[in-house]
Each structure stands twice: as C-alpha cells, then as structure tokens.
Scaffold this active site. Sequence first.
Site, PDB file in Angstrom:
ATOM      1  N   ASP A  67       0.817  -1.214   0.000  1.00  0.00           N
ATOM      2  CA  ASP A  67       0.000   0.000   0.000  1.00  0.00           C
ATOM      3  C   ASP A  67       0.849   1.262   0.000  1.00  0.00           C
ATOM      4  OD1 ASP A  67       0.923  -0.388   2.621  1.00  0.00           O
ATOM      5  OD2 ASP A  67      -1.024  -1.056   3.342  1.00  0.00           O
ATOM      6  N   ASN A 137      -7.153  -4.162  14.248  1.00  0.00           N
ATOM      7  CA  ASN A 137      -8.513  -4.477  13.812  1.00  0.00           C
ATOM      8  C   ASN A 137      -8.550  -5.609  12.794  1.00  0.00           C
ATOM      9  OD1 ASN A 137      -7.546  -3.300  11.511  1.00  0.00           O
ATOM     10  ND2 ASN A 137      -8.925  -1.540  11.530  1.00  0.00           N
ATOM     11  N   HIS A 139      -6.814  -5.797   9.950  1.00  0.00           N
ATOM     12  CA  HIS A 139      -6.600  -5.467   8.536  1.00  0.00           C
ATOM     13  C   HIS A 139      -5.293  -6.073   8.022  1.00  0.00           C
ATOM     14  CE1 HIS A 139      -4.471  -1.310   9.384  1.00  0.00           C
ATOM     15  NE2 HIS A 139      -3.618  -2.302   9.453  1.00  0.00           N
ATOM     16  N   GLU A 144      -9.442  -2.627   5.425  1.00  0.00           N
ATOM     17  CA  GLU A 144     -10.054  -2.439   6.732  1.00  0.00           C
ATOM     18  C   GLU A 144     -11.272  -3.358   6.877  1.00  0.00           C
ATOM     19  OE1 GLU A 144      -8.258  -0.895   8.645  1.00  0.00           O
ATOM     20  OE2 GLU A 144      -7.883   1.204   8.198  1.00  0.00           O
TER      21      GLU A 144
END
Length: 265
Positions: A67, A137, A139, A144
């Site tokens: 990313d 979380n 990801h 996400e």
Amino acid sequence: MDIIILENSDQVAAQGAAKLQKLLLDKPAAVLGLATGGTPIALYRHLVVEHQNGKLSFRDASSFNLDEYIGVRPTDPQSYRSYMQRHLFEQIDIDVANTFLPECAADENPLEVGPKYEQLIAARGGIDLQVLGIGQNGHIGFNEPSSSLRSRTRIKTLTRETIADNRQYFDATEVQPQLAITMGIATIMEAREVVLLATGSSKAAAIRQSIEGPVSAMWPASILQMHERVTVLLDSDAAAELANRDYYDWVQEQKRLLLHEIEGA
Ligand code: PGA
C-alpha cells in the site's frame, strides 16, 4: 496454516527474513510482496545484514508493496516509498526500477492506479512470497474491516482506529493521510505463499479472531484460512489469546521430529 510461536520479536523477524532468503536462493528473480509499519523493520534489518555479509542478493528480484498513502509525495519522509528506501532498498542491491508501490502521482487519476498495479503484478508473473503485518482491527494491507474478501487494488478510507494506531509515526505538526491505495484481499490471496508476522499484546485479539474465528470481512486477515500456503510467525505476546496454542506447539515439535527422521535416514 503453519502457526509458529516464538519467544520474542527478534526470532519472528529472523524467521521471516529466513523465508525470504531461502526464496531468493532458490529463485533469484523472485517477486517479493513487501509490507511497511513497525513490525517488518527488524525483518528488513536481518535482510540487510545478510546482504552485507555477502549471503544474499536482490539483484534480479522485484518487489511490490502492499500500500501507499494518497496525497503524500514519494520523497516525503512519511511515504511508504521513503520507508522502503530507508529500511531496505538503499541498503541492498535491488534495482529500484524493479520496486513498486501503488503510488499515485500528482497528475494521475487515483482510480486508475489500482488496475495498473494489478497489471504490473501479473506482467511480472505474480507474487512469490507476500509479507504481511496485521492491524489491531485485523486489517491486512489497508483492507479495513468490511473490505470485500474479493477486492482488488483500489482506494480505501482508513478507519479512525488505524489513523490513531499510526499517529505514533507522525509528528504533531504533520497532516496524517486518511486515504490510501492498497492491494485488495483477492490480490493478496493470489500470492503463491504468505508469511504473516505479529508481535506484541496489541495484536493478540486480532490474531485470535483471524486464526481461530470464522472467516469474516470484519477480520480481514481471517481470509488467510483459505490460502494454501501461509506461515504465521508470532511472539508469545501476540499468541497470548490463542485457545489452541498447545496444539500449534505440538505440531511444530512433530514437524521437527519428522524432519530429523527424514534427514537422518
Ligand atoms: P504495525 O502495522 O506493524 O505498525 O503494527 C501493521 C499493520 O497495520 O498492518
């Protein structure tokens, strides 16, 4: 899933680096999938040391990062391009022309970056080994919770939680990006092999949900349960909430014994 629980974060980094090193020895023109964040820094340090000791070359390799932020110039110290230059590329013999991130140039339409990135990965023959961290979380990349499990490289809005988690990497005066372009979950799943690294107690819940919970878009890393070749490298803090830890340790012990027997035969 090969779930390997190690004593500390340095062992996690060393074993992750050893996987990349073995791949590059077997296939010098390998296509590497790389990650940023705090976790892989120690892994990159191991690779740099091996390179400096003349035991590892990246001359023929290429790499694709997961990313990159939107609106951050490549030369900005906060860009993932800068991170990769600093922690790895400048210290090894990789040809920078063979290193790719889903970067969006100032004059480029961000909607076009993802499809082009996918084409570039395919043109290089696909990713041989993808390195992953995991968010608190769950990801992977910046996929996400609620990301489509079939997603491809595209723009994602970061969650408030991710922005808060990454605040530590920005000065008080710096504007933190809220958008990124990330490989999709389907893109990651096409890598021929995956190694996921997690260290520290802040990752324990995400690791439990992703390894022992159901496959769910709400814990994106849980999709790795459906990948053929995944190694999960954990320190004991990240593994602390796993219910079946005894079994994972037992599996590794059995593997060691079997390997010993085969090699000794
Ligand atoms: P970290 O990030 O390595 O900085 O904890 C991991 C991730 O968000 O994927």
